[in-house]
Structures are given as structure tokens and as C-alpha cells.
Design a protein around this motif. Sequence first.
Motif, short mmCIF file in Angstrom:
data_model
loop_
_atom_site.label_atom_id
_atom_site.label_comp_id
_atom_site.label_asym_id
_atom_site.label_seq_id
_atom_site.Cartn_x
_atom_site.Cartn_y
_atom_site.Cartn_z
N LEU A 1 2.26 12.15 -9.86
CA LEU A 1 1.38 13.61 -9.86
C LEU A 1 2.38 14.74 -9.51
CD1 LEU A 1 -1.73 12.79 -7.63
CD2 LEU A 1 -1.56 13.73 -10.07
N VAL A 2 3.32 14.54 -8.63
CA VAL A 2 4.14 15.94 -8.06
C VAL A 2 5.04 16.08 -9.27
CG1 VAL A 2 5.81 16.62 -6.71
CG2 VAL A 2 3.79 15.77 -5.83
N THR B 1 3.26 17.34 -12.54
CA THR B 1 2.91 18.88 -12.51
C THR B 1 4.03 19.76 -12.45
OG1 THR B 1 1.53 18.03 -10.49
CG2 THR B 1 1.38 20.50 -11.19
N ALA B 2 5.13 19.41 -11.73
CA ALA B 2 6.44 20.32 -11.83
C ALA B 2 6.84 20.28 -13.39
CB ALA B 2 7.52 19.71 -11.14
N THR C 1 1.27 11.99 3.38
CA THR C 1 1.76 11.84 2.14
C THR C 1 0.76 12.38 1.22
OG1 THR C 1 2.82 9.84 2.72
CG2 THR C 1 2.73 10.39 0.31
N THR D 1 1.12 15.74 -0.95
CA THR D 1 0.98 15.95 -2.56
C THR D 1 0.08 17.01 -2.91
OG1 THR D 1 1.49 13.40 -2.43
CG2 THR D 1 0.49 14.51 -4.46
N CYS E 1 1.85 9.30 -5.75
CA CYS E 1 1.92 10.76 -5.31
C CYS E 1 3.07 11.25 -5.98
CB CYS E 1 2.15 10.78 -3.92
SG CYS E 1 0.59 10.50 -3.10
N LEU F 1 1.00 4.00 -2.96
CA LEU F 1 0.79 5.46 -2.79
C LEU F 1 1.91 6.29 -3.18
CD1 LEU F 1 -1.65 7.05 -1.25
CD2 LEU F 1 0.18 7.36 0.61
N ILE G 1 1.80 20.36 -2.54
CA ILE G 1 2.76 20.61 -3.63
C ILE G 1 2.06 21.21 -4.72
CG2 ILE G 1 4.58 19.80 -5.02
CD1 ILE G 1 5.38 17.90 -2.36
N LEU G 2 1.33 20.41 -5.17
CA LEU G 2 0.38 20.69 -6.31
C LEU G 2 -0.14 22.20 -6.41
CD1 LEU G 2 -1.72 17.32 -7.34
CD2 LEU G 2 0.29 18.19 -7.94
N PRO H 1 -3.59 0.71 5.90
CA PRO H 1 -3.42 -0.04 7.11
C PRO H 1 -3.05 0.90 8.42
CG PRO H 1 -1.84 -0.36 4.95
CD PRO H 1 -2.61 0.96 4.87
N ARG I 1 5.90 27.58 -17.55
CA ARG I 1 5.03 28.74 -17.27
C ARG I 1 5.52 29.34 -15.94
NH1 ARG I 1 -0.30 30.61 -18.58
NH2 ARG I 1 -0.18 32.05 -17.22
N GLN I 2 6.13 28.72 -15.21
CA GLN I 2 7.08 29.15 -14.02
C GLN I 2 8.12 29.69 -14.25
OE1 GLN I 2 7.50 25.63 -11.50
NE2 GLN I 2 5.32 25.60 -10.81
N LYS J 1 2.56 28.96 -8.36
CA LYS J 1 3.76 29.62 -8.99
C LYS J 1 3.65 29.83 -10.44
CE LYS J 1 7.74 28.32 -5.97
NZ LYS J 1 8.03 26.95 -5.47
N ALA J 2 2.84 28.85 -10.95
CA ALA J 2 2.65 28.89 -12.38
C ALA J 2 1.40 30.06 -12.88
CB ALA J 2 2.18 27.71 -13.30
N GLN K 1 2.61 24.55 -6.83
CA GLN K 1 3.41 24.58 -8.14
C GLN K 1 2.25 25.28 -9.07
OE1 GLN K 1 6.14 23.13 -9.63
NE2 GLN K 1 6.76 22.63 -7.79
N ILE L 1 0.53 7.73 5.76
CA ILE L 1 -0.30 7.55 4.50
C ILE L 1 -1.15 9.24 4.47
CG2 ILE L 1 -2.15 6.65 3.29
CD1 ILE L 1 -0.92 3.95 3.76
N LEU M 1 4.25 22.38 -15.61
CA LEU M 1 4.04 23.61 -15.54
C LEU M 1 5.49 24.57 -15.24
CD1 LEU M 1 1.71 23.62 -12.40
CD2 LEU M 1 1.22 24.18 -14.81
N TYR N 1 1.98 34.10 -9.62
CA TYR N 1 3.17 34.31 -9.39
C TYR N 1 3.33 35.23 -8.10
CZ TYR N 1 8.24 34.33 -9.54
OH TYR N 1 9.81 34.10 -9.17
N THR O 1 0.75 -1.46 0.05
CA THR O 1 -0.10 0.02 -0.04
C THR O 1 0.80 1.16 -0.04
OG1 THR O 1 -1.38 -1.45 1.47
CG2 THR O 1 -2.10 1.01 1.05
N VAL O 2 2.01 1.45 0.86
CA VAL O 2 2.61 2.70 0.91
C VAL O 2 3.36 2.77 -0.30
CG1 VAL O 2 4.52 3.15 2.29
CG2 VAL O 2 2.97 2.25 3.33
#
Lengths: 266, 208
Positions: A23-24, A27-28, B76, B80, A20, A16, B83-84, B66, A34-35, B90-91, B87, B73, A31, B94, A12-13
Motif C-alpha cells: 500500500l505504502v 501510493t508513493a 503497523t 500505514t 501494508c 500484514l 503515511i498514506l 495474535p 504530482r509531488q 504532499k500530492a 503522501q 500490529i 503520487l 502541498y 499474520t505479521v
Amino acid sequence: MAKESTPKTVLTVLLLALVCSTLVAGTAVGLRDRQEANQRLDEMKNILVAADLYQSGADIEALFATVETRIVRLEDGSFVPPEELAPAEFNQLKAALDPELGRKLPADQDLAGLGRRENYSLVYLVRENGELAKVVLPIRGRGVWSMMFGYVALDRDLNTVAGATFYRHGETPGLGGEIENPRWLAGWQDKKIYDEEGQPALRVIKGEAPAGEEGRHRIDGISAATRTLDGVSDLLQFWFGDHGFKPFLERHRDGIMEEGGSDHGR
Amino acid sequence: MADETRGQLFFKAIFERNPITVLVLGICSALAVTGHMATALVMSVCLTMVTAVASSIISLLRERIPNTVRIGIQITIIATLVILVDQVLKAYFYELSRQLSIYVGLIITNCIVMGRAEGFAMSNPPDKAFLDGLGNGLGYSFILMSVAFCRELFGAGTLFGVTVLPLVSRDGWYQGNGLMLLPASAFFLVALLIWLLREIYPSQKERG
């Protein structure tokens, strides 16, 4: 609650973490353009702010186009023709790391904590009716936590500060982070960089700078930001010293307009 | 709690069970970003979004998380999302992201997000968890905006940067209250709000 077994927990960990991080990272990367465009725009804006050309709401790129961007050789202060190095493509920070375009600073010269310094620097010339009105110089140096990036604009005499900004740093917000406070930066105006002997003398002091002539080389301190401001003083010493812009400023103190005009070929 | 309607759940989270004034969570950012209404607003929007979405996701996964590593979890997932948001700011925003600087990142450690995830989302279905997260986010926003309103108005004489009370230092008549410009003033304002809400909802008072 799910039934607990070690492999299942680990799975599971891991799953995940994978989702995650995808995704991060996605996006980084997505984008980033643009940044970076925002960052470039922010640099332009700060050059305009330092030169007091910025009007809020105005088109930054159009305004910036009125500023003449040049590259100077820091060693002797001469302009580099755009054929040799094109200002639009010149990345000053990368140049510092480049073995050809930069050099390592010996510890006794490295007042601003840079490590390496580029051999060429961008400078921005602001003209009014064809005559040089202001020069904007990029400066940077180490604060408490981070490298601080900024601009200083000088008047036509190349000694009087017309404006200053700091646009990127990682100092503590509210403490050292106050270096980007426009009210504090307004206090830089009309200060003189060089003393009678031609040595860079401008520095930030503790407390308030004396008014008038007495305080012409002194900038107000900010409480709880002393070490950051020591960094600011040091970077001023460096960038206006022999290994910074001093050769450039001395060379052009009398004749920048002529030279700027003559090899103007942009 | 079980027989509350969804509407009650939502509105109680805003006022009666407000995370700042009743649970006294999320105080750090309530002090830090309330100097100006604009930054407080962005922080509120970001936190509300993160709390609502984080609670929904965690609630969706609650059967599969769990028990031994649930906090990790939750963190995390929250990290996430934060951070989205960072970001995207920032885009697309700004200037604002520069003003908020580290505080967006600090949403991760904002106790409200974690508190709702652990306290509510882990044991309730996603739609309820979403409403609970949204409500708590709005409750936080309500306090933040109230505090920022007072601080900006009485400290700098402006609201959203527009001059309302012209300052003496700019040839006006209003002498700005220096304390309001300092984060510590939010302590007093939050305390006053706690008092006010306790008068309105006597059930918040301790017995005895």
C-alpha cells in the motif's frame, strides 16, 4: 482472540507487513509525479517570492515565465549558452554529483558543508522594461539536521539583498525551522553582501542587528536557532565567496545588462 | 458501556469522554499545531480519518490478531494509514503539508489513535469501532479548534488568516497577546476547557 501458535503469529505479521508495504509503496510511486510537480512549483514560487514578484493566487508558472533563467559557470562567472546546457533540463543538484559537471570541495573551501559543488549554477534574471532589476541566486548549506535550500535576490547593484527565502530544510519546527518565517526573512532586505574590501561580510548575529549603516552586514538572530543560523552564515560566506557566485557578481557588476542582452539567445 | 446506543457512543466520545480533556491524551499536538486555525483544522481532519479508519480495520481483524504482537500490529496499521495521508497531502495540499511538517507523521504516536485501537476496537465490532474512532477524532478536533480559535484570535488577531482584530504593529488598535502565539498557552486553554466540561458533566469530577 485467535488461538496462539508461533507459526500463525509469524504468518499474520508477515502477511500484514506485505499488505501494508505494498500500500505504502504503491501510493508513493503513484503520487510521485504530482509531488515532484508540486516541488518544482514550490521552487518557482520561492524564486518569485525572493524577487518580490509573487502575488498570492496568481498563476505561478505564468509569472515565472517572465523571469529569465540562465546558467553560469561558477569558475569565471560567464554565462553558458543554452545550446551547451539547457536551463530547462539542468538539474543542479544532480550536477553536483556528476563527475563531469561537479567537483569535490576540499575541506578548507567547503564552508557550507556541501561535500561536492556543481561547476554550473542556475541564475534567474528579473527585468523591468528590458533593464535588469534583480538577480535571484540559489543557495544551500548544512544546518543542524539537514541541507537547507533557499534563494537570495540581489538588487541591480549586485550587492544589496532584495529578498530571501528558504524553501526546503529539515530543521526543528519552531526552532531552526523559523528560517522560513517571512517576518524574519523580511529583515534581510537592504542588507549588503560585500564589505569595502569586496569580501562577503553578511552574516546572522545573536540578538538584534543594529539599525542603519552599522548593521548593514548583520541579520537578526532567532533565539533557540543559533546553530541553524551559524549554518546560514556559513552558506552565505560560501555562496558569495570565491567558490560561489563572487566571480559571477564581480564580472557583471558593471555590465550585466549588456551581456545579458547580447547573448540573450533563448 | 455495553448497553449504550450507537448515538450515545458517538456523542459521549466528543464531549463527555473527550480524549483530550478527560483522558488527557494527544496533548502534544494540541500544543503544537494550534497556533493557526487552518493547520489545526487539517490536523483534526487527518487525525479523525486515521482514528476512524484504524479503529475499523483493527476491529475487523481483531479475531485474527495474535495477542502477543497486537500492539505491533496496531502500530503497523496506524503507521500505514498515516503515511498514506501524508503522501496524499504532499500530492494535493502541498502548502498545508509543509506547514504541518512533522506533525502529520506524529499522528502515528498520537495516544488517541492507539488508545482507541487498544481500548475499544480490539473488543468491539467494526461499526461501533468506527463510530468510536470518529467520535474521539471529532472530540479531539473540537478541542483543537477551540484552542486554535483563542490562540489565533488573541495572539495574531486573525481567524483562518483573515484579520479580525487589527494589530497595533499593522496600524490597528489591538495589542496582540504574545503568550498566545507560544505553544505553552495551549496548556492554559486546555485547562480552562477541562474546567468548563467538568462543570457541564459533574460525573467527570473525582469523588471526595
